[in-house]
Design a protein around this motif. Structure first.
Motif, PDB file in Angstrom:
ATOM      1  N   THR A   1       0.864  -1.179   0.000  1.00 56.62           N
ATOM      2  CA  THR A   1       0.000   0.000   0.000  1.00 56.62           C
ATOM      3  C   THR A   1       0.896   1.224   0.000  1.00 56.62           C
ATOM      4  O   THR A   1       2.053   1.160   0.427  1.00 56.62           O
ATOM      5  CB  THR A   1      -0.915   0.038   1.236  1.00 56.62           C
ATOM      6  N   PRO A   2       0.409   2.354  -0.467  1.00 55.31           N
ATOM      7  CA  PRO A   2       1.252   3.549  -0.440  1.00 55.31           C
ATOM      8  C   PRO A   2       1.317   4.150   0.956  1.00 55.31           C
ATOM      9  O   PRO A   2       0.398   3.985   1.753  1.00 55.31           O
ATOM     10  CB  PRO A   2       0.542   4.501  -1.404  1.00 55.31           C
ATOM     11  N   TRP A   3       2.417   4.801   1.252  1.00 54.32           N
ATOM     12  CA  TRP A   3       2.502   5.588   2.476  1.00 54.32           C
ATOM     13  C   TRP A   3       2.857   7.022   2.105  1.00 54.32           C
ATOM     14  O   TRP A   3       3.516   7.280   1.107  1.00 54.32           O
ATOM     15  CB  TRP A   3       3.504   5.006   3.467  1.00 54.32           C
ATOM     16  N   MET A   4       2.366   7.969   2.897  1.00 49.06           N
ATOM     17  CA  MET A   4       2.595   9.386   2.668  1.00 49.06           C
ATOM     18  C   MET A   4       2.979  10.032   3.998  1.00 49.06           C
ATOM     19  O   MET A   4       2.479   9.642   5.053  1.00 49.06           O
ATOM     20  CB  MET A   4       1.328  10.062   2.125  1.00 49.06           C
ATOM     21  N   ARG A   5       3.849  11.015   3.918  1.00 50.11           N
ATOM     22  CA  ARG A   5       4.256  11.682   5.156  1.00 50.11           C
ATOM     23  C   ARG A   5       4.606  13.141   4.859  1.00 50.11           C
ATOM     24  O   ARG A   5       5.321  13.442   3.909  1.00 50.11           O
ATOM     25  CB  ARG A   5       5.463  10.971   5.775  1.00 50.11           C
ATOM     26  N   LEU A   6       4.080  14.034   5.690  1.00 52.34           N
ATOM     27  CA  LEU A   6       4.362  15.463   5.587  1.00 52.34           C
ATOM     28  C   LEU A   6       4.936  15.935   6.912  1.00 52.34           C
ATOM     29  O   LEU A   6       4.315  15.769   7.962  1.00 52.34           O
ATOM     30  CB  LEU A   6       3.083  16.242   5.255  1.00 52.34           C
ATOM     31  N   THR A   7       6.133  16.519   6.858  1.00 49.41           N
ATOM     32  CA  THR A   7       6.852  16.935   8.060  1.00 49.41           C
ATOM     33  C   THR A   7       7.136  18.422   7.980  1.00 49.41           C
ATOM     34  O   THR A   7       7.632  18.914   6.962  1.00 49.41           O
ATOM     35  CB  THR A   7       8.174  16.164   8.198  1.00 49.41           C
ATOM     36  N   SER A   8       6.851  19.135   9.034  1.00 52.67           N
ATOM     37  CA  SER A   8       7.036  20.581   9.053  1.00 52.67           C
ATOM     38  C   SER A   8       8.464  20.951   9.456  1.00 52.67           C
ATOM     39  O   SER A   8       9.096  20.276  10.267  1.00 52.67           O
ATOM     40  CB  SER A   8       6.048  21.224  10.030  1.00 52.67           C
ATOM     41  N   GLY A   9       8.937  22.057   8.875  1.00 50.96           N
ATOM     42  CA  GLY A   9      10.244  22.593   9.260  1.00 50.96           C
ATOM     43  C   GLY A   9      10.148  23.758  10.212  1.00 50.96           C
ATOM     44  O   GLY A   9      11.127  24.475  10.424  1.00 50.96           O
ATOM     45  N   VAL A  10       8.969  23.953  10.848  1.00 49.32           N
ATOM     46  CA  VAL A  10       8.730  25.119  11.706  1.00 49.32           C
ATOM     47  C   VAL A  10       9.200  24.868  13.131  1.00 49.32           C
ATOM     48  O   VAL A  10       8.881  23.831  13.724  1.00 49.32           O
ATOM     49  CB  VAL A  10       7.232  25.483  11.700  1.00 49.32           C
ATOM     50  N   ASN A  11       9.955  25.811  13.674  1.00 46.04           N
ATOM     51  CA  ASN A  11      10.261  25.875  15.107  1.00 46.04           C
ATOM     52  C   ASN A  11       9.488  27.051  15.709  1.00 46.04           C
ATOM     53  O   ASN A  11       9.403  28.119  15.091  1.00 46.04           O
ATOM     54  CB  ASN A  11      11.757  26.094  15.350  1.00 46.04           C
ATOM     55  N   ILE A  12       8.939  26.870  16.876  1.00 45.08           N
ATOM     56  CA  ILE A  12       8.144  27.922  17.524  1.00 45.08           C
ATOM     57  C   ILE A  12       9.013  28.611  18.578  1.00 45.08           C
ATOM     58  O   ILE A  12       9.433  27.996  19.561  1.00 45.08           O
ATOM     59  CB  ILE A  12       6.885  27.333  18.178  1.00 45.08           C
ATOM     60  N   THR A  13       9.296  29.899  18.338  1.00 46.80           N
ATOM     61  CA  THR A  13      10.181  30.664  19.230  1.00 46.80           C
ATOM     62  C   THR A  13       9.486  31.940  19.681  1.00 46.80           C
ATOM     63  O   THR A  13       8.360  32.233  19.262  1.00 46.80           O
ATOM     64  CB  THR A  13      11.489  31.025  18.506  1.00 46.80           C
ATOM     65  N   ASP A  14      10.186  32.714  20.517  1.00 45.16           N
ATOM     66  CA  ASP A  14       9.634  33.995  20.984  1.00 45.16           C
ATOM     67  C   ASP A  14       9.621  35.042  19.881  1.00 45.16           C
ATOM     68  O   ASP A  14       8.888  36.029  19.982  1.00 45.16           O
ATOM     69  CB  ASP A  14      10.451  34.516  22.168  1.00 45.16           C
ATOM     70  N   GLY A  15      10.410  34.859  18.851  1.00 42.71           N
ATOM     71  CA  GLY A  15      10.423  35.811  17.750  1.00 42.71           C
ATOM     72  C   GLY A  15      11.339  36.989  17.992  1.00 42.71           C
ATOM     73  O   GLY A  15      11.912  37.156  19.080  1.00 42.71           O
ATOM     74  N   ASN A  16      11.466  37.826  16.992  1.00 41.62           N
ATOM     75  CA  ASN A  16      12.329  39.003  17.042  1.00 41.62           C
ATOM     76  C   ASN A  16      11.625  40.106  17.832  1.00 41.62           C
ATOM     77  O   ASN A  16      10.558  40.576  17.427  1.00 41.62           O
ATOM     78  CB  ASN A  16      12.634  39.469  15.616  1.00 41.62           C
ATOM     79  N   PRO A  17      12.205  40.532  18.954  1.00 38.86           N
ATOM     80  CA  PRO A  17      11.546  41.561  19.774  1.00 38.86           C
ATOM     81  C   PRO A  17      11.438  42.910  19.076  1.00 38.86           C
ATOM     82  O   PRO A  17      10.633  43.757  19.486  1.00 38.86           O
ATOM     83  CB  PRO A  17      12.451  41.643  21.011  1.00 38.86           C
TER      84      PRO A  17
END
Length: 978
Positions: A45-61
Motif C-alpha cells: 500500500t502507499p505511504w505518505m508523510r508530511l513533516t514541518s520545518g517550523v520551530n516555535i520561538t519567541d520571535g524578534n523583539p
C-alpha cells in the motif's frame, strides 16, 4: 545533464527490469510466480508523510506585535503536550494519521493519556478538552498527494490534501502547515516492494531525509537535504520519492460533521532560483570588482551621458548593479587592451567562486576577447569591442547574484561550472559537458552579440563547392574553442556552449531591455536570472543559425541549473547505449508490464505535414532543407497520380527537371554580395548595421542545408521529433527525471516505427498518491535514434539502428541475409527462455551461425543465468550485416563470433562474467575464446561489450593461456560445452 536523452540512473533501470520480470512469472510450470512477488504486489500500500520545518520561538523583539508563541500561550489551546521550539513539529508529523518523529504510525491506544498527541482517538485534546468539546475524534492525516514538475522541470509543485477532526487539530496544522514561505518535507513510497535483487522488502519509515531534518546538530541545509533524498531513492531502488518545498498556498473548509478538509500547496526550492534577480545586488565597494578584486575607475557622469547617446549601456549603466560593474571592469581592464586595429585574447581568473558548499579559484583560459574598432566605426566610446566566454558570464552571475543559507551553501549553482571545476588542474579550468549544435563553416551572423571560432567547411565529406572564407587574423585567429568533443556521438556537429564569446555591451543591453523603457521605474525593476539567461541564449541561437532550442532547467534533486539544447541532433556518446525498455502492455519475452494506462496519439503539425508532403518521393532534390530528411519517411512508396512534387516557383519545362540540390543552393547563398558582407564585417571589422542584416539571412539559410548534407552522409540523425505523443501511467517509480530517455516495446505503434530505432524523452513527469495507490505519469517526446547512412552498393539512403555495442550499424541494409538460420534460431529460443534479449535481428542479419558458435553461446548464457541470475544479457552481434560489410575479415563473417552486453555493467559484474568465460576457455582445448572489450576494447570496437568465438586460432590466445593458468591454480570453475 547537459544533453537531452541520457538514460535513467542504474538503480532505476534495474528496478524496471525486476518489476517486468516479476510480472512475467507464472506463465509456465517451470517458472511459477515466486512468493516474494505475490507478497510485494498483494500486500503493498502507499505511504505518505508530511513533516514541518517550523520551530516555535519567541520571535524578534524588534518586530511589533505578538509572536505566534505568545498568542498560543494566551489562548492555552495546546494542553498536556510540549510544543515549543521543534517539539510540535516532532510530535505532529502527518501521515495516514498523525505521528511523532520516532514512530511513523499512530498509537493504537484509545483516548488521551499522558500526552494529547499519543492516541488513536481524542487526538490533540487534553482530558478536559475531550470532555468539553467533541470527545474522542480520530487523528488528522494526509489523504492524498499530487506532485508534478513544470517549466521544463525547473519547478516542482505538490498539492497535499489533509483531513482534521477538531479545532485543536486545525490550530496545530495552521501553525505548522499553513504558513506561506515556510518549508515542509513531503515523502511517499511503497510499503512493500521488490528490491533490485528481487527480494521482498517491507519498508521501514526511518528515511535519511526524515532523520536529517530532526538531527540534533544544527545547520541543516536544503543542499544537504537534496542529497539525502537522492540517497534514499537509491537505497530503496526507486520505491520512494521525496520533495522539500515551501508552502505557497492553503485553504480549508469546515464540514457539517465537525471535520475539516485542508489543502496545502508546496513549491520546490526551484522557486527560489526563479525569484532571484540578476540586477538585484548593488555594488558592494564602488570601483572594485567583487570577482577579481581589481580596482577600476567608474565612468564619470559626462562619460555616461555620452555613452547613453551612443547606445552603449555597458558604460552608461556601469554602476546600476554589481553585474553591470563587473562587465564594465572587464571592458576597462587595461592589461589586455588592444590598440591600432589589433586584438587580444586573455585569461580570466575567478577567485573564490561559490559552488555548493565550497569555493573554487581558477583561470578560464583565453576567455576575454577584445578587438579595436575605433578606426572603422569613426570613433566610439565602446572600443575595444569586448566579448567574454559564456562560462565567464555564468561565473559572474554565480559570484555576484547568489544567496546562501546559514551553512554557507549557495542557491545558484550552474552544472557547467561544476563540470569545469571537476576538470580543473593546477588552477587552469579545462572543459565542461554542455554542448550545442553547430557545424564546420558556421559563424555568428552578428559579432556585436556573440562570436565563435570559424572552421572551414569539410568539403571532403560534403562536396559543397562553397567558397572557403578568408579567416580574419585579427578576429578568428585569436578566438579559441575546445577541440575535445568525445562526450557526443557526432563531435563535428557540436561545440561547448562555454566556448561561445558573448559581447559585454550586448549583455548590458539585455539587462537594460529587460528593465523596460520607463525611465521613472526601470532602475527599480528586478530581472529574474532565468529570464535573463533565456534572452542571452535566444540571441546566441539566432546568431548561430537557429539549430538549438535552449532550455534552462533547475534540478531540485541536485540543486544545479542545467542548460541544454533540446536538439535531436545532439546524442550523448554511450558505451554502450543502454536505454531501459518499458513494456507498455501484455507480455514480452517472459516479462510483464507495470504500466497501468497508455495514452498514444499522433498528430502532424502544419509545418511538419507540409515538409513531409514536399519531401515525399524526393530523391534529395527538394525546395526545403529539412524536407529531404522526410523522403525516407515513405521510402519505396510511389504516388501514381501525383508523380512529382515541386515548389510552385520552379520553372516549367522538361519533366526531368529537378530543383537544385543542396550544394547548388549553398553556392547560390554564397553570392558575391554575401562574401562581401562577410569580409566587411569579419575582415574590415565594420560592425555597424550596413552588413550584419545580410549575414543574419545567410547564416539562418545555410544552417538548414548544411545539416541536411550531414544527414545524408550518415553523420547526423534526422533533425526532427517524430509526430506522436506517448503518455504512460505506471505503478509508482521514483528517480526518473525530465529530459531523460528510454525506449518502449513498440506495442500500439504503426509498423513503420521500429521501437529499437526510437527514443522517448520525458517532457512531463508527475505522481499521484492516494489510498488507491501510488501512480507515476510521464508524457514524452519521440526522436529517431537512427543515422541515415550511404550504403556501399548504390548510394541509397538507409536507416540502420544506432549501435548498442559490439556490432556496427545494425540491420536494415539492402544486403541483409534472408535465408534459413536454424542455429541462430536455436540460440534465440534459449535467449527467450532465459529472459535475455537480442538487438533487432543482429544474430543472423548477415547469415547463420555455425553449430559450434550457437552451442557455445547457449552453454555460456545458461551458465550465466544459473550463477548470476540478476545480470541481464543483450546479444548485439553475430553473423550480422554490419560485419559482413566491413572491409576486413573477422570471425563474425564466418558465423563463429557472438557479441553481447550486460546490465548492470559495474566492474564487479564485468569480472563475474569474465570468470564464466574463462571457465569455458579453460575447458575447450583452444576451441573457445573470448575478448573482454569492457576492460580492453579493440580499435574496431564501437562500444564496450564481450566477444566470444569458436575455433582454433590466434584470437584471444593470451586469454586462453591465462584461463588455463587460473584453472590449474583452482581459482576458477572449468566448464565444458555440451
Amino acid at each position: 545533464m547537459a544533453i537531452v536523452g541520457n538514460p535513467f540512473e542504474d538503480y532505476v533501470k534495474e528496478q524496471i527490469k525486476v518489476r517486468q520480470k516479476a510480472l512475467g512469472e507464472g506463465l509456465t510450470m517451470s517458472d511459477p510466480r515466486k512468493l516474494a512477488t505475490l507478497k510485494a504486489y498483494n500486500t503493498s500500500t502507499p505511504w505518505m508523510r508530511l513533516t514541518s520545518g517550523v520551530n516555535i520561538t519567541d520571535g524578534n523583539p524588534e518586530i511589533n506585535g505578538k509572536s505566534v508563541k505568545q498568542i498560543l500561550e494566551k489562548k492555552n489551546i495546546f494542553q498536556d503536550f510540549k510544543w515549543e521550539e521543534d517539539q510540535l513539529s516532532k510530535n505532529f508529523v502527518l501521515v495516514g494519521g498523525a505521528a511523532n518523529n520516532s514512530n511513523i504510525k499512530p498509537s493504537g491506544k484509545i483516548g488521551p493519556d499522558k500526552s494529547a498527541l499519543n492516541g488513536a482517538y481524542g487526538y490533540g485534546y487534553s482530558q478536559k478538552q475531550a470532555r468539553e468539546q467533541r470527545g474522542y475524534v480520530p487523528p488528522p492525516g494526509v489523504t492524498s498527494v499530487d506532485f508534478e514538475y513544470k517549466n521544463d522541470g525547473a519547478l516542482a509543485f505538490a498539492t497535499v490534501n489533509i483531513k482534521a477532526f477538531s479545532e485543536v487539530q486545525l490550530a496545530i496544522i495552521d501553525v505548522l502547515y499553513q504558513r506561506p514561505g515556510y518549508t515542509c518535507l513531503l515523502e511517499f513510497g511503497h510499503s512493500a516492494y521488490l528490491d533490485n535483487s528481487g527480494n521482498y522488502v517491507q519498508a521501514d519509515f526511518n528515511t535519511l531525509p526524515f532523520s536529517y531534518i530532526f538531527a540534533t546538530e544544527k545547520g541543516q541545509t536544503y543542499f544537504d537535504l537534496a542529497k539525502k533524498i537522492q540517497d534514499e531513492k537509491r537505497k530503496r531502488d526507486g520505491n520512494y520519492e521525496g520533495f522539500f518545498g515551501r508552502i505557497t498556498k492553503f485553504n480549508w473548509k469546515f464540514n457539517s460533521d465537525g471535520s475539516y478538509d485542508i489543502t496545502v500547496k508546496l513549491t520546490g526550492t526551484g522557486d527560489v532560483i526563479s525569484s532571484l534577480k540578476v540586477n538585484g545586488p548593488k555594488i558592494t565597494i564602488e570601483g572594485t570588482s567583487a570577482v577579481t578584486g581589481t580596482k577600476i575607475q567608474p565612468p564619470t557622469e559626462k562619460q555616461k551621458e555620452s555613452a547613453e547617446k551612443e547606445n552603449s549601456p555597458l558604460i552608461a549603466d556601469a554602476i546600476k548593479s554589481q553585474l553591470n560593474f563587473e562587465l564594465f571592469s572587464i571592458f576597462k581592464d587595461t592589461k589586455s587592451y588592444p590598440y591600432n586595429g589589433t586584438s587580444t585574447v586573455s585569461d580570466f581568473t575567478v577567485k573564490n567562486l561559490p559552488i555548493g558548499e565550497r569555493k573554487v579559484s581558477g583561470t578560464l583560459k583565453n576567455s576575454v576577447f577584445k578587438v579595436d574598432v575605433r578606426d572603422y566605426l569613426g570613433g566610439t566610446d565602446y572600443s575595444p569591442i569586448t566579448s567574454i566566454k559564456f562560462s565567464v558570464l555564468l561565473a559572474l552571475i554565480q559570484k555576484c547574484c547568489n544567496i546562501k543559507d546559514s551553512k554557507g551553501t549557495h542557491a545558484i549553482n550552474f552544472s557547467m561550472l561544476e563540470d569545469i571545476a571537476k576538470n580543473t588542474k593546477e588552477g587552469t579550468i579545462k572543459y565542461d559537458n554542455t554542448y550545442i549544435v553547430t557545424y564546420p563553416g558556421n559563424f555568428s551572423s552578428n559579432p556585436t552579440k556573440c562570436m565563435i571560432k570559424y572552421f572551414a567547411y569539410d568539403d571532403e565529406k560534403l562536396n559543397t563547392e562553397a567558397p572557403q572564407l578568408v579567416k580574419s587574423k585579427v578576429i578568428n585567429d585569436k578566438l579559441t574553442r575546445t577541440s575535445n568533443n568525445e562526450d557526443v556521438d557526432n563531435p563535428a556537429l557540436a561545440m561547448r556552449l562555454s566556448d561561445v564569446y558573448v559581447d559585454v555591451n550586448f549583455i548590458a543591453q539585455t539587462l537594460k531591455d529587460l528593465r523596460g523603457n520607463d525611465k521613472e521605474v526601470k532602475d527599480d525593476i528586478e530581472i529574474p536570472i532565468l529570464d535573463f539567461l533565456k534572452s542571452i541564449l535566444s540571441a546566441i541561437n539566432t546568431c548561430l543559425g537557429g539549430l538549438n532550442d535552449f532550455r534552462v532547467i533547475y534540478d531540485d534533486q541536485t540543486n544545479f541549473i542545467d542548460i541544454i539544447s533540446e536538439s535531436p541532433i545532439l546524442n550523448a556518446k554511450k558505451e554502450p547505449v543502454d536505454f531501459s525498455v518499458i513494456n507498455t502492455f501484455g507480455l514480452r519475452a517472459g516479462e510483464g508490464s507495470f504500466v497501468t494506462d497508455m495514452d498514444l496519439n499522433s498528430e502532424l503539425t502544419d509545418q511538419f505535414a507540409t515538409q513531409i508532403s514536399i519531401g515525399a518521393q524526393a530523391n534529395s532534390n527538394t525546395t526545403n532543407g529539412s524536407a529531404t530528411s522526410f523522403s525516407t519517411y515513405s521510402k519505396g512508396l510511389v504516388d501514381r497520380l501525383f508523380v512529382e512534387k515541386r515548389s510552385s516557383l520552379e520553372k516549367d519545362g522538361d519533366i526531368t527537371t529537378t530543383t537544385p540540390k543542396e550544394k547548388d543552393i549553398i553556392k547560390e547563398i554564397w553570392s558575391d554580395e554575401a562574401i562581401k558582407a562577410f569580409e566587411q564585417v569579419y575582415i574590415k571589422r565594420k560592425f555597424g548595421d550596413d552588413y550584419i542584416p545580410a549575414l543574419e539571412g545567410i547564416v539562418s539559410n545555410l544552417a538548414e542545408y548544411i545539416i541536411n548534407l550531414y544527414v545524408q552522409i550518415g553523420e547526423s540523425p534526422i533533425p526532427l521529433f517524430l509526430p506522436f505523443n506517448l503518455g504512460l501511467t505506471m505503478n509508482g517509480l521514483g528517480g526518473m527525471k525530465i529530459y531523460q530517455g528510454f525506449q518502449v516495446d513498440g506495442k500500439g505503434l504503426p509498423p513503420n516505427y521500429n521501437p529499437s530505432d526510437i527514443q522517448l524523452i520525458i517532457k512531463n513527469l508527475s505522481h499521484s498518491v492516494s489510498l488507491d495507490g501510488w501512480k507515476t505519469k510521464i508524457e514524452t517526446l519521440s526522436k529517431p535514434l537512427t543515422k541515415v547512412t550511404v550504403t556501399s552498393t548504390g548510394g541509397e539512403l538507409d536507416e540502420p539502428s544506432e549501435e548498442d555495442a559490439g556490432s556496427g550499424s545494425g540491420s536494415g541494409s539492402s544486403g541483409e541475409f534472408t535465408g534459413e538460420t536454424p542455429n541462430a534460431n536455436r540460440l534465440r529460443t534459449v535467449l527467450s527462455s532465459l529472459g535475455y534479449v537480442e538487438k533487432g535481428q543482429e544474430i543472423s542479419s548477415g547469415g547463420d551461425l555455425t553449430k559450434a558458435a550457437a552451442d557455445a553461446a547457449i552453454a555460456v548464457f545458461k551458465t550465466i543465468k544459473s550463477v548470476y541470475p540478476n545480470i541481464s544479457i543483450k546479444v548485439t552481434g553475430g553473423n550480422d550485416a554490419f560485419h559482413q560489410r566491413l572491409s576486413y575479415n573477422s570471425r563474425h563473417k564466418a558465423g563463429r563470433g557472438v557479441d553481447f552486453v550486460i546490465s548492470p555493467n559495474s566492474q564487479s559484474d564485468v569480472d563475474k562474467i569474465e570468470k564464466v568465460l574463462q571457465g569455458y576457455a579453460a575447458g575447450a582445448n583452444g576451441e573457445f575464446t573470448y575478448l573482454n572489450e569492457y576492460n580492453n576494447p579493440t580499435k574496431a570496437a564501437s562500444g564496450k561489450h564481450f566477444h566470444m568465438s569458436t575455433g582454433k586460432g590466434t584470437e584471444g590466445a593470451s586469454n586462453i593461456k591465462k584461463a588455463n593458468q587460473l584453472a590449474q591454480a583452482g581459482k576458477i570453475t572449468v566448464y565444458n560445452i555440451a
